[in-house]
Design a protein around this motif. Sequence first.
Motif, short mmCIF file in Angstrom:
data_model
loop_
_atom_site.label_atom_id
_atom_site.label_comp_id
_atom_site.label_asym_id
_atom_site.label_seq_id
_atom_site.Cartn_x
_atom_site.Cartn_y
_atom_site.Cartn_z
N ALA A 170 0.84 -1.20 0.00
CA ALA A 170 0.00 0.00 0.00
C ALA A 170 0.88 1.25 0.00
O ALA A 170 1.93 1.28 0.64
CB ALA A 170 -0.88 -0.01 1.25
N VAL A 180 -5.64 3.85 6.77
CA VAL A 180 -5.07 2.91 7.73
C VAL A 180 -3.91 3.57 8.48
O VAL A 180 -2.99 4.11 7.86
CB VAL A 180 -4.59 1.62 7.02
N LYS A 199 -0.96 2.99 11.46
CA LYS A 199 -0.27 1.92 12.18
C LYS A 199 0.81 2.51 13.09
O LYS A 199 1.66 3.27 12.61
CB LYS A 199 0.42 0.97 11.18
N GLU A 203 -1.27 4.61 5.71
CA GLU A 203 -1.27 4.02 4.37
C GLU A 203 -2.65 3.88 3.78
O GLU A 203 -3.66 3.96 4.48
CB GLU A 203 -0.52 2.68 4.36
N GLU A 204 -2.67 3.67 2.47
CA GLU A 204 -3.95 3.54 1.76
C GLU A 204 -4.61 2.21 2.17
O GLU A 204 -3.93 1.23 2.49
CB GLU A 204 -3.72 3.58 0.24
N TYR A 205 -5.92 2.22 2.11
CA TYR A 205 -6.71 1.03 2.44
C TYR A 205 -6.77 0.11 1.22
O TYR A 205 -7.04 0.56 0.11
CB TYR A 205 -8.12 1.47 2.84
N ASN A 264 -10.86 -6.02 15.96
CA ASN A 264 -9.78 -6.93 15.57
C ASN A 264 -9.25 -7.67 16.79
O ASN A 264 -9.16 -7.10 17.87
CB ASN A 264 -8.63 -6.13 14.94
N ILE A 311 -2.84 -9.01 0.89
CA ILE A 311 -4.23 -8.79 0.47
C ILE A 311 -4.27 -9.04 -1.03
O ILE A 311 -3.43 -8.50 -1.78
CB ILE A 311 -4.70 -7.35 0.79
N MET A 337 0.65 -6.48 3.15
CA MET A 337 0.02 -5.61 4.13
C MET A 337 0.86 -5.55 5.40
O MET A 337 0.92 -4.54 6.07
CB MET A 337 -1.34 -6.21 4.43
P1 AMP Z 1 -1.63 -5.79 10.81
O1 AMP Z 1 -1.37 -5.66 12.29
O2 AMP Z 1 -0.72 -5.01 9.96
O3 AMP Z 1 -1.86 -7.22 10.46
O4 AMP Z 1 -3.08 -5.19 10.56
C1 AMP Z 1 -4.22 -5.68 11.23
C2 AMP Z 1 -5.37 -5.75 10.29
O5 AMP Z 1 -5.67 -4.45 9.77
C3 AMP Z 1 -5.11 -6.59 9.05
O6 AMP Z 1 -5.34 -7.93 9.25
C4 AMP Z 1 -6.11 -6.00 8.07
O7 AMP Z 1 -7.38 -6.52 8.29
C5 AMP Z 1 -6.10 -4.55 8.44
N1 AMP Z 1 -5.16 -3.81 7.57
C6 AMP Z 1 -3.87 -3.50 7.80
N2 AMP Z 1 -3.35 -2.80 6.76
C7 AMP Z 1 -4.35 -2.64 5.87
C8 AMP Z 1 -4.46 -2.00 4.59
N3 AMP Z 1 -3.45 -1.31 4.06
N4 AMP Z 1 -5.64 -2.08 3.95
C9 AMP Z 1 -6.70 -2.73 4.49
N5 AMP Z 1 -6.66 -3.34 5.68
C10 AMP Z 1 -5.51 -3.30 6.37
#
Ligand code: AMP
Length: 421
Positions: free
Chosen positions: A118, A141, A143, A185-187, A224, A273, A282
């Motif tokens: 992304a 998104v 993080k 980041e972009e979704y 989540n 993804i 991702m």
């Molecule tokens: P991660 O801790 O990076 O696994 O992120 C947790 C959850 O957030 C992932 O399992 C996805 O469902 C969602 N996620 C993270 N990054 C993205 C993204 N760029 N686009 C869509 N969903 C995301």
Amino acid sequence: MKILVIGGGGREHALVEKIAHSPKVGKIFCAPGNAGIAKLAECVPIEINDISNLVTFAQKESIDLTIVGPEAPLANGIVDLFEENGLRIFGPTQRAAAIESSKAFAKELMSKCSIPTAEYEVFSDFNEAFNYIQGRPLPIVIKADGLAAGKGVKVAMTYREAADFLKDVMLKKIFGSAGDKVVIEEYLRGEEVSVIAFTDGKTSCFLPPAQDYKAAYNGNQGPNTGGMGSYAPVTFLNSNDLEQIKKRMLSPLLKGMARERVPFKGIIYLGLIMTENGPMVMEINCRGGDPESTVTFSLLESDIVDIFEAVISGRPEEIEIKWSNKKCVCVVLASEGYPGDYKTGMEIFGLEKASSMKDVMVFHSGTARKGDKIVTAGGRVLEVAALGDSYAEAVKRAYKAVGRISFKGMQFRKDIARKVI
Ligand code: AMP
Ligand code: GLY
């Protein structure tokens, strides 16, 4: 051989189970382990991040090989300290574990290696991050850069939600220094898949690709979690797709890490993804997934200790890894309230009745022994895995086993792998 496993969740129970099948292994220790692991290994009450005491223990017991399950001790340098002390250990060094412990590092490396991911920006200043999100497409998104026990990612549907999360992470520091930086980041839209591999940093070998059910409730609703269920192999990736993922993602990543002088050795996890423009990365983790490991390791037919030894000594090509043709489905049983606050200490019933079923494995996650009872001791309590010749058979078997288990407040998803049957 004497083996020490670090961790105490379902992933480590599945690991210990496989290790116990190796004819090379005489004794298994697990720190700290759990009530299920205690049936196969001697549990040692040392916390996973108490690295100096783990070294002392490994020296005292003349451990031949240590296997690390979770990310935190890897990010804290357990592999470096064990190796400095002449102890054999399976996992990446602290600097290589930054592929998971710093999302900014992972994104920068992916950019340098032209790995599809992304679009993103990294910020260490709240105002700049806040200004950036205004006018960006939603959802967006956000993080936290560092480790946040699986809670550091927000998929914000509104600017308000995005701003609140940014404030929590960067100003209120709800994840401590893990929030000093953020990646925005972009979704991405599409099916998620966990593609996990053993690697010595040069060559790699995929485990069967797995799907994790991250949302708390049926139909991917709710907050989540660490993962409420999983199945493997996934139906929508064939060997040709995996070849492409290796060529376009995993091999460039490993080469990039070697070039940056942070070669990666251990288990690497690409969270992908499947977008309409093809697979995109991702997230990258420096260890096996949980609950993905319960299904992937359950499909392994080779001696797992041979694999660990081959990876450590840099000759993985010498072993041929055999996987079962069966399907595996895992349903996580969680405490009421998880992933929020929950109570522990609830007696668990029906464990024997479930685990005595053919092709069923009841892996413990958050459990403890209290006198002659087994009680809940965490948010995710059990990972009930079942094998089948078809997905339908595996799903049916897993839920039949789940039906034999009970504890007060037990919650689980009823739709794990249902869409593939
Ligand atoms: P991660 O801790 O990076 O696994 O992120 C947790 C959850 O957030 C992932 O399992 C996805 O469902 C969602 N996620 C993270 N990054 C993205 C993204 N760029 N686009 C869509 N969903 C995301
Ligand atoms: N199940 C997701 C993870 O292990 O990161």
